[in-house]
Structure formats: C-alpha cells, structure tokens
Design a protein around this motif. Structure first.
Motif, short mmCIF file in Angstrom:
data_model
loop_
_atom_site.label_atom_id
_atom_site.label_comp_id
_atom_site.label_asym_id
_atom_site.label_seq_id
_atom_site.Cartn_x
_atom_site.Cartn_y
_atom_site.Cartn_z
N GLY A 122 0.79 -1.23 0.00
CA GLY A 122 0.00 0.00 0.00
C GLY A 122 0.83 1.28 0.00
N GLN A 123 2.14 1.16 0.07
CA GLN A 123 3.02 2.32 0.08
C GLN A 123 3.82 2.34 -1.22
OE1 GLN A 123 5.37 2.49 3.73
NE2 GLN A 123 3.85 1.18 4.73
N PRO A 124 4.32 3.51 -1.62
CA PRO A 124 5.11 3.57 -2.86
C PRO A 124 6.31 2.62 -2.89
CG PRO A 124 4.53 5.77 -2.13
CD PRO A 124 4.11 4.83 -1.03
N LEU A 125 6.87 2.31 -1.73
CA LEU A 125 8.00 1.39 -1.69
C LEU A 125 7.62 -0.02 -2.16
CD1 LEU A 125 10.03 2.31 1.53
CD2 LEU A 125 10.79 2.41 -0.85
N ALA A 126 6.36 -0.39 -2.00
CA ALA A 126 5.92 -1.71 -2.47
C ALA A 126 6.09 -1.83 -3.97
CB ALA A 126 4.47 -1.97 -2.07
N VAL A 127 5.68 -0.80 -4.70
CA VAL A 127 5.83 -0.81 -6.15
C VAL A 127 7.32 -0.74 -6.52
CG1 VAL A 127 5.28 0.40 -8.30
CG2 VAL A 127 3.54 0.16 -6.52
N PHE A 128 8.09 0.05 -5.78
CA PHE A 128 9.53 0.14 -6.04
C PHE A 128 10.19 -1.23 -5.90
CE2 PHE A 128 13.83 0.48 -4.28
CZ PHE A 128 14.47 1.10 -5.34
N PHE A 129 9.91 -1.94 -4.82
CA PHE A 129 10.53 -3.25 -4.60
C PHE A 129 10.02 -4.29 -5.59
CE2 PHE A 129 11.65 -1.61 -0.27
CZ PHE A 129 13.02 -1.69 -0.44
N SER A 130 8.86 -4.04 -6.20
CA SER A 130 8.35 -4.94 -7.24
C SER A 130 9.33 -5.03 -8.40
CB SER A 130 7.01 -4.45 -7.78
OG SER A 130 6.03 -4.51 -6.80
N ARG A 131 10.06 -3.98 -8.65
CA ARG A 131 11.03 -3.99 -9.74
C ARG A 131 12.10 -5.05 -9.54
NH1 ARG A 131 12.40 2.39 -10.65
NH2 ARG A 131 10.35 3.01 -11.40
N PHE A 132 12.39 -5.38 -8.29
CA PHE A 132 13.42 -6.37 -8.00
C PHE A 132 12.94 -7.80 -8.25
CE2 PHE A 132 14.85 -2.67 -5.66
CZ PHE A 132 16.20 -2.65 -5.98
N TRP A 133 11.61 -7.99 -8.33
CA TRP A 133 11.09 -9.33 -8.62
C TRP A 133 11.64 -9.84 -9.93
CZ3 TRP A 133 5.07 -8.70 -8.08
CH2 TRP A 133 4.71 -8.85 -6.76
N TYR A 134 11.62 -8.97 -10.91
CA TYR A 134 11.80 -9.45 -12.28
C TYR A 134 13.20 -9.95 -12.63
CZ TYR A 134 7.04 -8.17 -12.51
OH TYR A 134 5.71 -8.12 -12.26
N PRO A 135 14.27 -9.39 -12.11
CA PRO A 135 15.57 -10.07 -12.33
C PRO A 135 15.55 -11.48 -11.73
CG PRO A 135 15.95 -7.82 -11.63
CD PRO A 135 14.46 -8.07 -11.48
N GLY A 136 14.89 -11.63 -10.58
CA GLY A 136 14.77 -12.96 -9.99
C GLY A 136 13.93 -13.88 -10.86
N VAL A 137 12.80 -13.36 -11.35
CA VAL A 137 11.94 -14.14 -12.24
C VAL A 137 12.73 -14.60 -13.45
CG1 VAL A 137 9.96 -13.99 -13.81
CG2 VAL A 137 9.80 -13.03 -11.50
N ASN A 138 13.46 -13.67 -14.07
CA ASN A 138 14.22 -14.01 -15.27
C ASN A 138 15.28 -15.06 -15.01
OD1 ASN A 138 13.90 -10.59 -16.12
ND2 ASN A 138 12.85 -12.25 -17.14
N LEU A 139 15.95 -14.98 -13.87
CA LEU A 139 16.96 -15.99 -13.54
C LEU A 139 16.32 -17.36 -13.34
CD1 LEU A 139 19.29 -14.00 -11.12
CD2 LEU A 139 19.86 -14.85 -13.41
N VAL A 140 15.16 -17.40 -12.70
CA VAL A 140 14.47 -18.67 -12.48
C VAL A 140 14.02 -19.26 -13.82
CG1 VAL A 140 12.39 -19.74 -11.51
CG2 VAL A 140 13.74 -18.16 -10.13
N VAL A 141 13.41 -18.44 -14.65
CA VAL A 141 12.90 -18.94 -15.94
C VAL A 141 14.05 -19.45 -16.81
CG1 VAL A 141 11.79 -18.23 -18.11
CG2 VAL A 141 10.81 -17.54 -15.91
N LEU A 142 15.07 -18.63 -16.97
CA LEU A 142 16.22 -19.04 -17.79
C LEU A 142 16.92 -20.24 -17.17
CD1 LEU A 142 17.98 -18.57 -20.25
CD2 LEU A 142 19.27 -16.88 -18.93
N GLY A 143 17.07 -20.21 -15.86
CA GLY A 143 17.72 -21.33 -15.16
C GLY A 143 16.96 -22.64 -15.34
N PHE A 144 15.62 -22.58 -15.27
CA PHE A 144 14.83 -23.79 -15.46
C PHE A 144 14.98 -24.32 -16.88
CE2 PHE A 144 11.00 -26.00 -16.85
CZ PHE A 144 11.01 -27.06 -15.96
N PHE A 145 14.94 -23.43 -17.87
CA PHE A 145 15.06 -23.87 -19.25
C PHE A 145 16.43 -24.51 -19.50
CE2 PHE A 145 16.00 -23.14 -23.78
CZ PHE A 145 14.94 -23.84 -24.34
N LEU A 146 17.49 -23.89 -18.99
CA LEU A 146 18.83 -24.45 -19.16
C LEU A 146 18.96 -25.77 -18.40
CD1 LEU A 146 20.96 -21.18 -18.86
CD2 LEU A 146 20.33 -22.42 -20.95
N PHE A 147 18.37 -25.85 -17.22
CA PHE A 147 18.34 -27.10 -16.46
C PHE A 147 17.65 -28.19 -17.28
CE2 PHE A 147 15.58 -29.89 -13.96
CZ PHE A 147 16.53 -30.63 -13.28
N ALA A 148 16.51 -27.86 -17.88
CA ALA A 148 15.76 -28.84 -18.67
C ALA A 148 16.60 -29.34 -19.84
CB ALA A 148 14.44 -28.24 -19.15
#
Length: 170
Positions: A21-47
């Motif tokens: 509910g605070q602006p920092l929540a949206v700011f920290f949301s930006r950090f999700w996506y490098p993590g998401v990308n590493l998981v997605v790419l990592g899973f594909f390479l693992f497969a």
C-alpha cells in the motif's frame, strides 16, 4: 542460477508485502523481475541439461535467451510505465495497488511461459521414455512446475493476493 533467482524473487516479495500500500511496495516490485528471469532461464537451461540436450547450452544460446530479460528489466527501471501503470489502492493485492500491465509485460509473460512450457515438455518427454527412477524424478519436477504455473496465473488474474510462484520452484 535458479536458486539465486528464487532468493531475489522471494526477498523482494517479502519487501513488497511489508510495504504493501506504500510507494516502496511498487519500487521493490522492480526487483522481482531479475529474480523471475533468472528462475525462468535457469529452469530452461536445467531442462536442456537434464534431458541430454546440454550441447545446446552455449554462450551464444544464453546470450540470445538473455535479450528479452535485459530489454524488459532495462525498460522497467528506466520508465516503469512501459511495463505497468499503478491503479487504485486495494489491500486485495500483494502490492496494495492494482497493477495494469502494459504490452511489454505481456511480451515478457509470453516469453517466460514459452521457456517454462518448453522446458516442461522436454522433461515430460524424458519421463515417458526413461526408466522408473528417472520417471519419478521427472514427475516430481513437473508437479512443481505445474503448481508454479497455476499459482502464477492465479496471481496475475488477482485470484491469489500473494505470488506463490517462487515457492513452487523451491
């Protein structure tokens, strides 16, 4: 790679929930996506490696697969309105605001789902043609993947208020 991505995704999710509910929540949301990308790419390479297609894992392949994540994350940090617009406040979402995704987010989501589904198909093919022990391992991986994908879709449809996706990968 996947574990590092999961850690980034989970820690940023905790910060988002903490600042809900605070602006920092949206700011920290930006950090999700490098993590998401590493998981997605990592899973594909693992497969690829797990299913005996390791010869396709080259610097060139990884570089090509990294183009979309780099473009997406760069856009997100330069001008988040290219990726999402924040809407009305609500405590029904993890961020505390409604997020209206823009076309660039849709491209990112499609790219991510294609890699995850392609990796899952490779593992399913291995499960069908392998001995019993590998069939069980592959089935366990696929159960985790399906749970993650279902959780992710439900989160983006606002059915789940919290993104449970990284827990499915763990």
């Amino acid at each position: 790679v996947m574990l590092c991505g999961e850690m980034i995704w989970i820690v940023s999710g905790i910060l988002v929930a903490h600042y809900r509910g605070q602006p920092l929540a949206v700011f920290f949301s930006r950090f999700w996506y490098p993590g998401v990308n590493l998981v997605v790419l990592g899973f594909f390479l693992f497969a690829l490696e797990y299913t005996g297609r390791g010869e396709y894992i080259t610097r060139q392949t990884v570089a090509l697969l990294s183009i979309e994540p780099v473009v997406f994350n760069t856009a997100l940090w330069i001008d988040e309105s290219l990726v999402w617009e924040t809407g009305e406040q609500t405590m029904k979402t993890m961020r505390g605001v409604v997020i209206h995704h823009q076309p660039l987010f849709t491209v990112h989501a499609v790219y991510s789902y294609v890699l995850l589904i392609a990796g899952s198909i490779m593992i399913a093919q291995l499960a069908v043609r392998s001995e019993r022990i590998y069939r069980r391992q592959s089935a366990a991986i696929l159960v985790g993947m399906v749970a993650s994908l279902i959780g992710n879709v439900l989160y983006h449809l606002y059915v789940l208020p919290v993104d449970t996706t990284p827990l499915g990968f763990a």
